[in-house]
Structure formats: structure tokens, C-alpha cells
Design an enzyme around this catalytic site. Sequence first.
Site, PDB file in Angstrom:
ATOM      1  N   SER A 109     -11.101  -1.053  -0.250  1.00  0.00           N
ATOM      2  CA  SER A 109      -9.785  -0.962   0.391  1.00  0.00           C
ATOM      3  C   SER A 109      -9.842  -1.426   1.836  1.00  0.00           C
ATOM      4  O   SER A 109      -8.866  -1.975   2.357  1.00  0.00           O
ATOM      5  CB  SER A 109      -9.275   0.482   0.356  1.00  0.00           C
ATOM      6  N   ASP A 136       0.856  -1.188   0.000  1.00  0.00           N
ATOM      7  CA  ASP A 136       0.000   0.000   0.000  1.00  0.00           C
ATOM      8  C   ASP A 136       0.886   1.230   0.000  1.00  0.00           C
ATOM      9  O   ASP A 136       1.961   1.211  -0.608  1.00  0.00           O
ATOM     10  CB  ASP A 136      -0.940  -0.039   1.211  1.00  0.00           C
ATOM     11  N   ASN A 191     -14.076   0.364  -6.388  1.00  0.00           N
ATOM     12  CA  ASN A 191     -15.223   1.138  -5.909  1.00  0.00           C
ATOM     13  C   ASN A 191     -15.980   1.775  -7.068  1.00  0.00           C
ATOM     14  O   ASN A 191     -16.370   2.934  -7.017  1.00  0.00           O
ATOM     15  CB  ASN A 191     -14.746   2.219  -4.930  1.00  0.00           C
ATOM     16  N   HIS A 241      -3.440   5.874   3.825  1.00  0.00           N
ATOM     17  CA  HIS A 241      -4.184   4.697   3.373  1.00  0.00           C
ATOM     18  C   HIS A 241      -3.506   3.411   3.836  1.00  0.00           C
ATOM     19  O   HIS A 241      -4.161   2.471   4.294  1.00  0.00           O
ATOM     20  CB  HIS A 241      -4.296   4.737   1.848  1.00  0.00           C
TER      21      HIS A 241
END
Length: 830
Positions: free
Chosen positions: A270, A70, A190, A100
Site C-alpha cells: 500500500s 482509497d 501483502n 489509510h
Amino acid sequence: MNLVTKAVTAVATLCLGLSTISPAAADYTPYWPEFGTLSEHNEWAINAMGGKTAHAIGATGKGIKVAVLDSGISMTTPGLSEKVIAYKDFQPSQPPLPEHGTQTASSVAADYDALTGVGGIAPGASLLIGRVCYLIWCDTDAAKQAINWAIAQDADVISMSFGGSFEPEMIAALANATRQGIVVVIAMGNSGCSSYEYWGINTWCTQERITENSFAMFPISGLIGAGASSQTGARASFSSWGPNLDLLAPGVGIVAHDPIAVSNGFGGTSAATPFIAGVAALVLEANPNLTPAQVQAILQASTRPALETKPKVWESCVRDEASGKRVCTNEVDSVLPQSYFTGAGLVAADKAVLLARRVAANNTFAAPDLVATATDVSVSWQGASADVYVNSKLVAQDAVSPFIFTGDTKQSFAVQLSRGATVSTPALAILRVGTVPLAPNVVEHRFLTNQITFRTDDIPQVDPDIPWLPNPWSSDIGALFEFEDGRAIPCKGYSPSVQPTDRPFVFTCKSTLAMGPIAGKFRLVSPDGTLGHPSQTFSGTVLQGDTFLQVRTTYLSSDSIRFAWDEVPGALSYEYRYKPDGTMVCASEKSVEVIGNLGQPSAFWVGARASSDCTGNLIAQSEYLPFRLLDATPAKPSNIRIVEVRPTHIHFEGQLTSPDNSWRIYRSDGLFMRYDGQGSRMMLGIQPNEDVNGKTFSYRFMEVAHDMWGDTYSPLSDPISVSFAPLGAPSGKCSIRGTQHSYSCDVRASADSDGTLIEFLDAEGNVISSKETKRWTSQRFNIQRVRGAQAVRFTSTSGDVPNWYRRGDSVTVPISRSPVHSKYIFTYAQ
């Protein structure tokens, strides 16, 4: 509709048929369910996955390594950073903004904190952190390197919360990871669409459209596509769908650490991805001998059912020639199978752990044998008839072998048999074309320290049954070079020819090798991730390949970066460029600091020259290093003040440095808010139906400066303490009015509140009916059609639903029986 879908529909109908009232017929409840403290509410995701039960039976993921690829992680995060056993930055020349990545790692392994409710699903797991992303931008080449690194670090699970599309070398890397025994979990994306008009009509949300755009779209056993669910147990509206959706996990309002504090503002697929990765770690802790395919089978064989809903889509969208716009008509339910939206269901940590332990203890009978094609699965087994479960759902009772069911290409199914109290080990079937590539005919190969290259003849012509080039603009093919010890590195092949036949491919396998002898085989990887047959063994000697001048990058602040390198023997000057226009600079120093936002991303390059004026021969040079500089960090907010504290909200004021900036607010118990607005006025509400009676919280503010290429964050303000006064309890009584189902109530509202909530309770204290009244309405009323009420609870309220709404103190009193009116008294003959 295929057999599985039919069977699932039948089971769902049966279950709903047992309900005493359908959702459509239920009374509208004018308030949100009470969740007490925010920390209790924050834990909804862990509870939905059965996480607390799994932890209570000793499952923590201890001894399992989870690689989180990530944007990095804040290494000062309490209860999380100490879980990190290896950290590697594959994006050193990009700003280190690990928000994130800290959130995803937190969802895997953070320690539980009772104040905020933060906690990972596998708090005993160890973390391998590979930084491959900068904010929302993730580098595919960096991700491939990180996958190879995770394999070398003996990772058990890989979590990848970012999307992607067809990329042959990535497919080869993922296939290699699962082949090396690693479970890989990837976010579906998404991009879930809806015909609901929001920022304009979604003209791309049409019938039969698959929205997944993810590296999870390849049908590889042990590669799990993660979708997001909401608090209702349904697919979250934004969660992408398609045949590669394997499992759902919570992805709305998730509490997690970010580099600043705990916040409940994390979400998306996520968030679902690290949860599923963490549950995979719990399963491997329970049974470390499981293969990636077996872990996936256990996860999909132990799910809880998701709420089965389909999105509204347009039946058709056509271009209007007059206006030049697309016009959409007929809003309908999607015709795609339900499994495209919910996969196997909601991941269940407790059930998965118990099943994994049962398999480890040999307390299951043999897994069925599965033979899968592109459209169906044949299930066979030894012995008597059995009930057949597919993805946790009963599809056939007392079936005999063989049993066949159908599905769609790329779908995955966990198949488990049951005979009474005994069950089989689950098995995994992936529906795929299944053509295994032939061994490549290697006509030339070369081994260098920085890469392996080989050339083949016309692969599409030799293997015509495989769609090697699925896109007309694609000319790449994936492959592996497999060392003698079983390790492998991914390769990418390219053909310069545009002819449909006679297309030789040149493959490059990036690596870091020591000079000396080497031997291995080549395997092709089909576009759907199928590993091909191995070539003959090729051996040779690794020769010195290209070497690059290594540059160290250090971000000094949001708008300054330092590049440094070691002295190159024989070099008298160094020529470098960093400006977007490519301007060259000649210097003798071995470092340079770049200060100030350049207005756009740029790249750094340096070359060592043999003369003092940068005109001599180029002795060594670096690779191009992309980098970004952002706006200067805003100053620490110091002008925040409280204007007013109301029962349901607080009025703050504070001046932003720029009207284009915004606020981020952290409350001490994990509540996170963003406040966008050009004024200084901030109205911050409590969470709907939250119990804040008499509680004190501290608020900290951060100013965010928005740049085209990213955001910069000020330091947090000093904490501002706010106390909420209690809403005193009301008083009242309710009595039965002549029948068992009609009640008369009198209420005396609290002077502190603007309303009263009346809840009728059964003998166990459950709410069976409710009514809310405001102070300015009648406080005497009748309620009918309430069955089984034993007591009534009166609670002070303030505010309105669905906006700010708060409960206050309450009082519970038994229901009394009113005197019967004289006209209902009768005299009977003796």
C-alpha cells in the site's frame, strides 16, 4: 532459466566479484548504523528512490493529476489537503475513517517537513481523491465507478493500494483507463509467504506458488504492479510475488500523515504503490506527451538494482491421514525466477526524470521494435550493433538485430539500446497470448438513462482460442461500450446457460446518460485485458430507465448515522428498514437517525408510499445502502503520567477504559507506536541508535476501542513533554602497537552511560572497524587486523542491541604511536 535471468545473474556475479569482502565473511557489527535524528531516518524511503535528487533538479509533479482511490483523506491535513482539486465519496454509507487514504495521498504529494521528515515523492502534483474503501474493505463496484470518475476528471495517474481478484468488468475498466492515457499503479498485495513458523507453519507456502492477489495481475500496458522493498534494498518479506510484479518501492517504516498526526508506522505494498504513482507523475511532468506504456518503459528502464534474494518455501506439503493435518518437508529456496520477486528493480525517481527529459529533448535514438508472444520478445532496430538492456540490466553486448530473449507470460520488460554515450528511447513489451477478440455479434441492444444493455450470441463458440471463462465457477465476460468521441464505459456480461455451447451473453453497462440520441460501438475485453475489435456502430435514443430515491447519509459519530431524502410527490408515508433483521418502520418524516452499535453491519432501504399507513402503492424506492455502526468513541485520555525516564526508555502509566482496548502514541517528531496490553504500564523505547541527547519531545496518547467491524479512536490526550538527559562523552586513547594493524586502547567510560563504542576511522572519517565495551568489562584491550585507521571515536552508549540502544556524546582523537619495547631495538653495523 531464461536468457534474461541468466544475464542478470552474470551481471550480479560480476558486480559482487569486485567487492573486497563478501557479506558472509564480514565481521558482525554489534550496533545499528547511527541515523541521528528520527526525521533523518524517516527520509530513508525518499532517499532510496532518489527523491531528493529529483526534487533538487526541479521535478515535483507540477501540473499532473494523481487520482488516489482509497479510504478518503483528512481534509485538515497541513501541506496535503490543499493539493486536493476534486473529492468524491463512493462509499457514503460507510464510516469515514480515512487513515489509510490519508497515508497513501501523503506519500504522493505531501509537502516536506524538516521536523518529522514527512514528504511526498511528487509534492507539486494535484490530487483527485476517490473514496472506495472503509478501513481494509474496498468495494469493487465503487472502485469501478471511481476509475470512470478519474477518467472524466482527466487524471494522469491512478493509485490503487488495494487487492482484488479476477473480475471481468474491473479488467475492462482498467484496460479502458490505460487506453484513455492514464498510468495505473496497483498494489501487488501483502501475501508473501515464508516457511518460517509464525502463528503456525505456513503450509500454503510451497514450491512454485505465486502469491499475488491483486487487480495488477492482468498484463495490460501501462498497468504497473507495485511490490514493497525494505531498508536493505530487498523485497520486503510480506510483499507478494509473481510474473505481474513490475517495480519495487519502499514499503517498510514509511513516514506519512494520518488523520491525527505524522507517523512512521505506514507500510506494505500500500505504501509502495503511491510512491511509484508519484514517480510516474514526475516522469509525466518531464514529458507530458508520453503514453502509459512509455511511462512504464521509462520507469522500468531506469531502476536501481534490488538485492536479489528468494524466500524459503516448503518443497511439499501433504495431508497426514492420521492427524488430519498438513505436514511440510524440505525447506528450500523458491525455484521461481528472481524477477518474480524483484520485478525490474527499485524505482529511481532521479534516473527516471532524467531519462524522460532526455526523450523529450530528442536526445535519444529511435526505440527498438518489439514483437512479443506469450514466452519471448524479438527486438529489432535499424543501424549498427548495440548493447541491449532489459529492465535496466545489460543482457547482451554488441548485439545485432534481431535479438531474442525469453520470459514468462504476463511479465513486462523495458528494452533499451545503447551505443557508447547514446541510448535509445525505451520500449515496453508485455508477454501475453495476444489473441484479439473478434467483434461481438450483437443481436439486441437497449439504451436507458441508468444503463446500456446488449445481447450477443455464443461468444466462446465464436472465439474458441480465448479462455473466456478461466474459472469453472465464472460465467462473466468483460466488454466496453465506446462512444463516438472515444470515451467508453465498462460492461459485464452474464450467461444463464450452463451448456458448453450455445451460450448467449447479456451485457450491462452502468452509466448516467441524458435522454436523447446516442451512438457507439461494442468491444469485448478478454480475461487478460486485450481489447477486441469494434462492432458496427449502433445508434438509438436513450430512454428513461430506473430511477431511485436518493438517500443522503451522514455519520454523526462512530455509533450514529443519519439518513435523509427529499419529499417524493404524491407520497403520504415512507417505509424504511435499517435493522439487521429487516424490521420495517412506517413514518411521515423524511429522515431517520440510527443510534447505537447494531452488533453487525446492516443495510438501509426506504420506499415512498401513496397512503399514510404504508399500505399504498410503492411510488419510489432507494437502493440498499450497506452501513456499519461501531462502538462509542472512547473519552480523551487524561490520566497519563510519567513514572520514570531512563536513558533508553520512558515508563508511562495510564488506565484504559477497557482491557480489550489499546494505545496509539504519537511523538512530536513523527515517531509512532502501538501499545497493546491489558495493564496500565507502558515502556516506550527510543529508536535504536537514535540521537536524543539533550532533546525534548512531546507525547500524545489515543485510546483505541476494537470492534469486530472496525476501530474507534479517542481524541488525542494533551501533550506530555519529556526531556532526555545527555550521555556525556567518554575519554580514551588508542596507539599503534609495533605494527600498522594492531592497536592498544584505554577507555574511561562516562559516568552517565553503561558502555562505550570505539570506532576506528579512516582519513575521510569513515568507520572501518568497531568494538563495543561495557562498564563492567575491562576498559583496556587490544584490537588487531585494522587497516588504514587514522583516528578513533569514543561514544557513550546505553542499552543493548537489538533492543533499545542509544548513542550519547562522542569524542574523536588521533591515533598515537606507542614507544617500541627495548627488546625490539637492534644495533646494525656501520
